[in-house]
Design a protein around this motif. Structure first.
Motif, short mmCIF file in Angstrom:
data_model
loop_
_atom_site.label_atom_id
_atom_site.label_comp_id
_atom_site.label_asym_id
_atom_site.label_seq_id
_atom_site.Cartn_x
_atom_site.Cartn_y
_atom_site.Cartn_z
N TYR A 149 -14.99 -4.29 -12.68
CA TYR A 149 -13.99 -4.29 -13.74
C TYR A 149 -14.43 -5.29 -14.80
N GLU A 150 -14.92 -4.78 -15.90
CA GLU A 150 -15.39 -5.62 -17.01
C GLU A 150 -16.36 -6.70 -16.54
N THR A 193 -17.11 -10.42 -3.14
CA THR A 193 -16.44 -10.36 -4.44
C THR A 193 -16.91 -11.53 -5.33
N SER A 194 -16.97 -11.28 -6.63
CA SER A 194 -17.54 -12.25 -7.58
C SER A 194 -16.93 -13.65 -7.44
N ASN A 216 -4.79 -6.95 -9.26
CA ASN A 216 -4.25 -5.88 -10.11
C ASN A 216 -5.37 -5.12 -10.82
N GLN A 217 -6.40 -5.84 -11.25
CA GLN A 217 -7.56 -5.18 -11.86
C GLN A 217 -8.25 -4.27 -10.85
N PHE A 218 -8.38 -4.75 -9.62
CA PHE A 218 -9.00 -3.95 -8.56
C PHE A 218 -8.20 -2.69 -8.29
N ILE A 276 -9.81 1.20 -8.83
CA ILE A 276 -9.99 2.26 -7.84
C ILE A 276 -8.82 3.26 -7.87
N ARG A 277 -7.93 3.07 -8.85
CA ARG A 277 -6.79 3.98 -9.08
C ARG A 277 -5.90 4.10 -7.85
N LEU A 278 -5.71 2.98 -7.18
CA LEU A 278 -4.87 2.95 -5.99
C LEU A 278 -3.40 3.14 -6.33
N ASN A 279 -3.04 2.81 -7.56
CA ASN A 279 -1.63 2.89 -7.96
C ASN A 279 -1.25 4.22 -8.60
N ARG A 280 -2.05 5.24 -8.34
CA ARG A 280 -1.65 6.58 -8.82
C ARG A 280 -0.32 7.00 -8.21
#
Length: 351
Positions: free
Chosen positions: A68-69, A124-125, A142-144, A148-152
Protein backbone atom coordinates in the motif's frame (compact mmCIF):
# COMPACT_ATOMS: atom_id res chain seq x y z
CA UNK A 1 28.00 -79.76 -7.50
CA UNK A 2 28.09 -76.77 -9.85
CA UNK A 3 24.34 -76.25 -9.44
CA UNK A 4 24.71 -76.39 -5.65
CA UNK A 5 27.49 -73.81 -5.79
CA UNK A 6 25.32 -71.62 -8.07
CA UNK A 7 22.39 -71.81 -5.67
CA UNK A 8 24.63 -70.90 -2.73
CA UNK A 9 26.09 -67.95 -4.63
CA UNK A 10 22.59 -66.76 -5.60
CA UNK A 11 21.37 -66.99 -2.00
CA UNK A 12 24.49 -65.15 -0.81
CA UNK A 13 23.90 -62.41 -3.39
CA UNK A 14 20.25 -62.07 -2.36
CA UNK A 15 21.32 -61.80 1.29
CA UNK A 16 23.88 -59.16 0.34
CA UNK A 17 21.25 -57.19 -1.59
CA UNK A 18 18.86 -57.38 1.39
CA UNK A 19 21.62 -56.04 3.64
CA UNK A 20 22.14 -53.17 1.15
CA UNK A 21 18.41 -52.40 1.18
CA UNK A 22 18.37 -52.23 5.00
CA UNK A 23 21.50 -50.09 5.05
CA UNK A 24 20.03 -47.68 2.47
CA UNK A 25 16.68 -47.60 4.28
CA UNK A 26 18.41 -47.06 7.61
CA UNK A 27 20.52 -44.29 6.11
CA UNK A 28 17.46 -42.64 4.61
CA UNK A 29 15.76 -42.62 8.00
CA UNK A 30 18.92 -41.57 9.78
CA UNK A 31 19.41 -38.43 7.66
CA UNK A 32 16.31 -36.54 8.91
CA UNK A 33 16.89 -37.86 12.46
CA UNK A 34 20.50 -36.67 12.45
CA UNK A 35 19.41 -33.37 10.86
CA UNK A 36 16.85 -32.88 13.62
CA UNK A 37 19.41 -33.64 16.35
CA UNK A 38 21.95 -31.30 14.75
CA UNK A 39 19.34 -28.55 14.40
CA UNK A 40 18.21 -29.08 17.99
CA UNK A 41 21.70 -28.58 19.40
CA UNK A 42 23.38 -26.37 16.80
CA UNK A 43 20.63 -24.39 15.05
CA UNK A 44 17.55 -24.34 17.32
CA UNK A 45 16.35 -21.07 15.74
CA UNK A 46 16.22 -22.77 12.32
CA UNK A 47 14.28 -25.66 13.86
CA UNK A 48 11.64 -23.25 15.16
CA UNK A 49 11.26 -21.66 11.72
CA UNK A 50 10.88 -25.11 10.14
CA UNK A 51 8.23 -25.94 12.75
CA UNK A 52 6.17 -22.90 11.78
CA UNK A 53 6.63 -23.68 8.08
CA UNK A 54 5.44 -27.24 8.64
CA UNK A 55 2.28 -26.20 10.47
CA UNK A 56 1.43 -23.47 7.93
CA UNK A 57 1.75 -26.06 5.20
CA UNK A 58 -0.25 -28.66 7.08
CA UNK A 59 -3.05 -26.19 7.86
CA UNK A 60 -2.91 -24.85 4.28
CA UNK A 61 -2.07 -21.34 5.37
CA UNK A 62 -0.47 -19.55 2.43
CA UNK A 63 1.95 -16.64 2.98
CA UNK A 64 1.48 -13.56 0.79
CA UNK A 65 2.45 -9.90 0.60
CA UNK A 66 0.38 -6.80 -0.06
CA UNK A 67 1.67 -3.30 -0.77
CA UNK A 68 0.00 0.00 0.00
CA UNK A 69 1.81 3.08 -1.30
CA UNK A 70 5.21 1.46 -0.83
CA UNK A 71 4.41 -0.08 2.55
CA UNK A 72 4.57 -3.90 2.60
CA UNK A 73 2.32 -6.16 4.66
CA UNK A 74 3.11 -9.83 5.19
CA UNK A 75 0.18 -12.11 5.95
CA UNK A 76 -1.00 -15.71 5.82
CA UNK A 77 -4.44 -16.78 4.71
CA UNK A 78 -6.65 -19.77 4.03
CA UNK A 79 -9.84 -20.10 2.01
CA UNK A 80 -11.88 -17.38 0.38
CA UNK A 81 -14.87 -15.23 1.41
CA UNK A 82 -18.05 -17.29 1.71
CA UNK A 83 -21.26 -17.60 3.71
CA UNK A 84 -19.47 -17.05 7.01
CA UNK A 85 -17.75 -13.71 7.69
CA UNK A 86 -14.04 -13.53 6.96
CA UNK A 87 -11.82 -13.43 10.06
CA UNK A 88 -8.81 -11.13 10.51
CA UNK A 89 -6.43 -11.91 13.39
CA UNK A 90 -4.05 -9.40 15.02
CA UNK A 91 -1.21 -10.78 17.15
CA UNK A 92 0.39 -9.33 20.27
CA UNK A 93 3.60 -7.43 20.97
CA UNK A 94 6.83 -9.06 19.67
CA UNK A 95 4.89 -12.00 18.20
CA UNK A 96 3.94 -12.67 14.56
CA UNK A 97 1.19 -14.15 12.41
CA UNK A 98 2.19 -17.76 13.19
CA UNK A 99 1.14 -17.41 16.83
CA UNK A 100 -2.43 -18.04 15.59
CA UNK A 101 -1.65 -21.47 14.08
CA UNK A 102 -2.71 -23.29 17.26
CA UNK A 103 -6.18 -21.67 17.01
CA UNK A 104 -6.38 -22.04 13.20
CA UNK A 105 -6.04 -25.80 13.72
CA UNK A 106 -9.48 -25.86 15.38
CA UNK A 107 -11.33 -23.39 13.14
CA UNK A 108 -13.58 -24.68 10.32
CA UNK A 109 -11.79 -25.07 6.99
CA UNK A 110 -14.59 -23.27 5.16
CA UNK A 111 -13.98 -20.00 7.03
CA UNK A 112 -11.81 -17.40 5.28
CA UNK A 113 -8.91 -16.64 7.64
CA UNK A 114 -6.30 -13.87 7.44
CA UNK A 115 -3.40 -13.47 9.92
CA UNK A 116 -1.26 -10.37 9.38
CA UNK A 117 2.12 -9.38 10.79
CA UNK A 118 1.57 -6.15 12.72
CA UNK A 119 3.55 -2.99 11.76
CA UNK A 120 7.28 -3.57 12.13
CA UNK A 121 6.85 -7.23 13.08
CA UNK A 122 8.22 -10.19 11.10
CA UNK A 123 7.63 -9.58 7.36
CA UNK A 124 5.70 -6.30 7.57
CA UNK A 125 7.58 -3.04 6.89
CA UNK A 126 9.59 -1.51 9.71
CA UNK A 127 9.46 2.29 9.44
CA UNK A 128 9.34 4.67 12.41
CA UNK A 129 7.72 5.08 15.81
CA UNK A 130 4.69 6.85 14.31
CA UNK A 131 3.51 3.48 12.95
CA UNK A 132 3.97 1.67 16.27
CA UNK A 133 1.55 3.74 18.33
CA UNK A 134 -1.96 2.31 18.58
CA UNK A 135 -3.38 5.01 16.30
CA UNK A 136 -0.56 4.33 13.84
CA UNK A 137 -1.24 0.60 13.87
CA UNK A 138 -4.97 1.14 13.42
CA UNK A 139 -4.22 3.31 10.39
CA UNK A 140 -1.91 0.69 8.87
CA UNK A 141 -4.33 -2.18 9.48
CA UNK A 142 -7.07 -0.16 7.79
CA UNK A 143 -4.77 0.28 4.79
CA UNK A 144 -4.17 -3.48 4.74
CA UNK A 145 -7.91 -4.20 4.90
CA UNK A 146 -8.52 -1.87 1.96
CA UNK A 147 -5.61 -3.27 -0.03
CA UNK A 148 -6.80 -6.89 0.10
CA UNK A 149 -10.45 -5.72 -0.12
CA UNK A 150 -11.37 -7.54 3.06
CA UNK A 151 -14.08 -4.99 3.80
CA UNK A 152 -16.15 -5.75 0.72
CA UNK A 153 -18.53 -7.16 3.31
CA UNK A 154 -18.32 -6.95 7.11
CA UNK A 155 -15.66 -9.23 8.61
CA UNK A 156 -14.90 -10.42 12.14
CA UNK A 157 -11.84 -8.90 13.83
CA UNK A 158 -9.82 -10.68 16.54
CA UNK A 159 -6.93 -9.21 18.51
CA UNK A 160 -4.88 -10.36 21.48
CA UNK A 161 -2.90 -8.19 23.93
CA UNK A 162 -1.42 -5.32 21.84
CA UNK A 163 -3.47 -6.61 18.91
CA UNK A 164 -6.55 -6.50 21.16
CA UNK A 165 -5.90 -2.82 21.83
CA UNK A 166 -5.60 -2.19 18.09
CA UNK A 167 -8.71 -4.29 17.32
CA UNK A 168 -10.80 -2.43 19.89
CA UNK A 169 -9.79 1.01 18.62
CA UNK A 170 -10.30 -0.21 15.03
CA UNK A 171 -13.86 -1.24 15.96
CA UNK A 172 -14.45 2.24 17.37
CA UNK A 173 -13.02 3.95 14.27
CA UNK A 174 -14.36 1.71 11.48
CA UNK A 175 -17.60 0.04 12.66
CA UNK A 176 -18.96 -0.35 9.12
CA UNK A 177 -16.05 -2.70 8.28
CA UNK A 178 -17.01 -5.18 10.99
CA UNK A 179 -19.75 -7.61 11.95
CA UNK A 180 -18.13 -8.27 15.32
CA UNK A 181 -14.91 -8.11 17.32
CA UNK A 182 -13.19 -10.47 19.76
CA UNK A 183 -10.69 -9.03 22.24
CA UNK A 184 -8.40 -11.52 24.00
CA UNK A 185 -6.63 -10.14 27.10
CA UNK A 186 -6.46 -6.70 25.44
CA UNK A 187 -3.99 -3.99 26.40
CA UNK A 188 -4.92 -0.31 26.56
CA UNK A 189 -7.28 -0.27 29.55
CA UNK A 190 -7.20 1.22 33.02
CA UNK A 191 -7.26 -1.98 35.08
CA UNK A 192 -8.89 -1.90 38.56
CA UNK A 193 -6.20 -4.32 39.75
CA UNK A 194 -2.56 -4.00 38.76
CA UNK A 195 -0.91 -7.09 37.31
CA UNK A 196 2.51 -8.47 38.25
CA UNK A 197 3.84 -7.14 34.95
CA UNK A 198 2.51 -3.59 35.48
CA UNK A 199 3.99 -3.53 38.98
CA UNK A 200 7.34 -4.55 37.51
CA UNK A 201 7.06 -1.76 34.93
CA UNK A 202 6.52 0.79 37.68
CA UNK A 203 9.73 -0.37 39.34
CA UNK A 204 11.62 -0.09 36.04
CA UNK A 205 10.16 3.38 35.50
CA UNK A 206 11.72 4.53 38.78
CA UNK A 207 15.14 3.13 37.85
CA UNK A 208 14.75 4.05 34.14
CA UNK A 209 16.07 0.61 33.19
CA UNK A 210 15.07 0.20 29.53
CA UNK A 211 16.98 -3.09 29.28
CA UNK A 212 14.99 -4.83 32.00
CA UNK A 213 11.62 -5.04 30.24
CA UNK A 214 10.34 -8.60 30.99
CA UNK A 215 8.81 -9.00 27.51
CA UNK A 216 12.14 -8.37 25.77
CA UNK A 217 14.46 -11.22 26.85
CA UNK A 218 18.07 -11.46 25.68
CA UNK A 219 19.16 -14.68 27.44
CA UNK A 220 17.64 -18.17 27.80
CA UNK A 221 17.01 -17.50 31.50
CA UNK A 222 15.16 -14.27 30.71
CA UNK A 223 13.22 -16.13 28.02
CA UNK A 224 12.17 -18.73 30.57
CA UNK A 225 11.06 -16.00 32.98
CA UNK A 226 9.03 -14.32 30.25
CA UNK A 227 7.24 -17.58 29.44
CA UNK A 228 6.45 -18.09 33.14
CA UNK A 229 5.05 -14.57 33.29
CA UNK A 230 2.88 -15.01 30.20
CA UNK A 231 1.63 -18.54 30.72
CA UNK A 232 -0.17 -20.22 33.60
CA UNK A 233 0.69 -23.63 32.19
CA UNK A 234 4.28 -24.51 33.03
CA UNK A 235 5.80 -25.86 29.82
CA UNK A 236 9.00 -27.89 30.24
CA UNK A 237 11.08 -26.34 27.47
CA UNK A 238 14.62 -27.64 26.76
CA UNK A 239 17.36 -25.05 27.11
CA UNK A 240 18.30 -25.49 23.45
CA UNK A 241 14.81 -24.40 22.40
CA UNK A 242 14.96 -21.45 24.80
CA UNK A 243 18.25 -20.52 23.16
CA UNK A 244 16.62 -20.76 19.74
CA UNK A 245 13.71 -18.56 20.82
CA UNK A 246 16.18 -15.94 22.08
CA UNK A 247 18.30 -16.10 18.92
CA UNK A 248 15.25 -15.39 16.80
CA UNK A 249 14.33 -12.36 18.91
CA UNK A 250 17.70 -10.71 19.65
CA UNK A 251 18.13 -9.08 16.19
CA UNK A 252 14.73 -7.43 16.74
CA UNK A 253 15.18 -6.31 20.36
CA UNK A 254 16.03 -2.70 19.49
CA UNK A 255 12.81 -2.49 17.48
CA UNK A 256 10.85 -4.15 20.30
CA UNK A 257 12.13 -1.54 22.76
CA UNK A 258 11.18 1.31 20.41
CA UNK A 259 7.74 -0.19 19.84
CA UNK A 260 7.20 -0.92 23.54
CA UNK A 261 8.08 2.62 24.59
CA UNK A 262 5.56 3.91 22.05
CA UNK A 263 2.87 1.56 23.38
CA UNK A 264 3.31 2.63 27.00
CA UNK A 265 3.54 6.31 26.10
CA UNK A 266 0.73 8.74 26.94
CA UNK A 267 -0.90 8.53 23.49
CA UNK A 268 -1.26 4.73 23.44
CA UNK A 269 -1.26 3.51 27.05
CA UNK A 270 -5.03 3.80 27.50
CA UNK A 271 -6.18 3.94 23.87
CA UNK A 272 -8.77 1.20 24.23
CA UNK A 273 -10.15 2.70 27.46
CA UNK A 274 -10.55 6.07 25.77
CA UNK A 275 -12.37 4.58 22.76
CA UNK A 276 -14.33 1.64 24.17
CA UNK A 277 -17.54 3.68 24.56
CA UNK A 278 -17.51 4.14 20.76
CA UNK A 279 -17.67 0.39 20.05
CA UNK A 280 -21.08 -0.38 18.59
CA UNK A 281 -20.43 -3.74 16.90
CA UNK A 282 -21.03 -6.97 18.87
CA UNK A 283 -18.14 -7.44 21.30
CA UNK A 284 -16.71 -10.63 22.76
CA UNK A 285 -14.04 -10.62 25.48
CA UNK A 286 -11.94 -13.69 26.35
CA UNK A 287 -9.51 -13.53 29.27
CA UNK A 288 -7.33 -15.92 31.25
CA UNK A 289 -8.22 -15.68 34.95
CA UNK A 290 -4.56 -16.11 35.88
CA UNK A 291 -3.19 -13.44 33.55
CA UNK A 292 -0.08 -11.87 35.13
CA UNK A 293 0.58 -9.47 32.24
CA UNK A 294 -2.77 -7.68 31.94
CA UNK A 295 -5.09 -8.25 34.87
CA UNK A 296 -8.39 -10.01 34.25
CA UNK A 297 -10.20 -7.14 35.99
CA UNK A 298 -10.05 -5.40 32.61
CA UNK A 299 -12.87 -7.68 31.43
CA UNK A 300 -15.34 -6.04 33.81
CA UNK A 301 -14.27 -2.59 32.56
CA UNK A 302 -15.25 -3.53 29.00
CA UNK A 303 -18.44 -5.30 30.10
CA UNK A 304 -19.64 -2.17 31.90
CA UNK A 305 -18.72 0.18 29.05
CA UNK A 306 -20.10 -1.76 26.05
CA UNK A 307 -23.76 -2.87 26.13
CA UNK A 308 -24.27 -6.54 25.27
CA UNK A 309 -20.57 -7.40 25.70
CA UNK A 310 -20.04 -11.14 26.15
CA UNK A 311 -17.28 -12.09 28.59
CA UNK A 312 -15.61 -15.50 28.89
CA UNK A 313 -13.10 -16.05 31.71
CA UNK A 314 -10.92 -19.14 31.38
CA UNK A 315 -9.68 -20.76 34.58
CA UNK A 316 -6.14 -22.12 34.87
CA UNK A 317 -5.11 -19.88 31.98
CA UNK A 318 -2.69 -16.98 31.72
CA UNK A 319 -2.03 -14.23 29.18
CA UNK A 320 -1.23 -16.48 26.22
CA UNK A 321 -4.79 -17.72 25.86
CA UNK A 322 -4.46 -18.63 22.18
CA UNK A 323 -1.52 -20.93 22.95
CA UNK A 324 -2.69 -22.33 26.28
CA UNK A 325 -6.34 -22.92 25.29
CA UNK A 326 -6.48 -22.91 21.47
CA UNK A 327 -9.37 -25.36 21.12
CA UNK A 328 -11.53 -23.48 23.63
CA UNK A 329 -10.63 -20.14 22.03
CA UNK A 330 -11.63 -21.40 18.58
CA UNK A 331 -14.91 -22.79 19.93
CA UNK A 332 -15.84 -19.56 21.72
CA UNK A 333 -14.97 -17.45 18.67
CA UNK A 334 -16.99 -19.57 16.24
CA UNK A 335 -19.97 -19.81 18.62
CA UNK A 336 -19.97 -16.01 18.86
CA UNK A 337 -19.67 -15.51 15.09
CA UNK A 338 -22.48 -18.00 14.37
CA UNK A 339 -24.73 -16.47 17.05
CA UNK A 340 -24.21 -12.96 15.65
CA UNK A 341 -24.84 -14.17 12.11
CA UNK A 342 -28.05 -15.95 13.15
CA UNK A 343 -29.22 -12.83 15.01
CA UNK A 344 -28.49 -10.70 11.96
CA UNK A 345 -30.41 -13.10 9.67
CA UNK A 346 -33.40 -13.11 12.03
CA UNK A 347 -33.46 -9.31 12.06
CA UNK A 348 -33.42 -9.20 8.26
CA UNK A 349 -36.34 -11.64 8.07
CA UNK A 350 -38.41 -9.59 10.52
CA UNK A 351 -37.77 -6.39 8.58
Amino acid sequence: MYSTFLKSALILRMDFEMVNIFVIAGGTLAIPILAFIASFYLWPAALIQVYHWYWRRRLRMQVDYAEYEGYRFCYSHRGSPGARPSVLMLHGFSAHKDMWLAVVKFLPKNVHLVCVDMPGHEGTSRTSAVDYSIEGQVRRINQFVKRIRLNRKPFHLIGTSMGGNVAGVYAARHPSDLCGVTLICPAGLQYPTESTFVQRLRELEKTQDADGIPLIPSTPDEMEQMLKLCSYVRFKIPRQILQGLVEVRIPNNDFYRECFMELVGEKSRHSLHENMHLITVPLQVIWGENDQVLDVSGASVLAEAVPGCQVHLLDNCGHTVVMERPRKSAQLIMDFIVAQQNASNSTKKLS
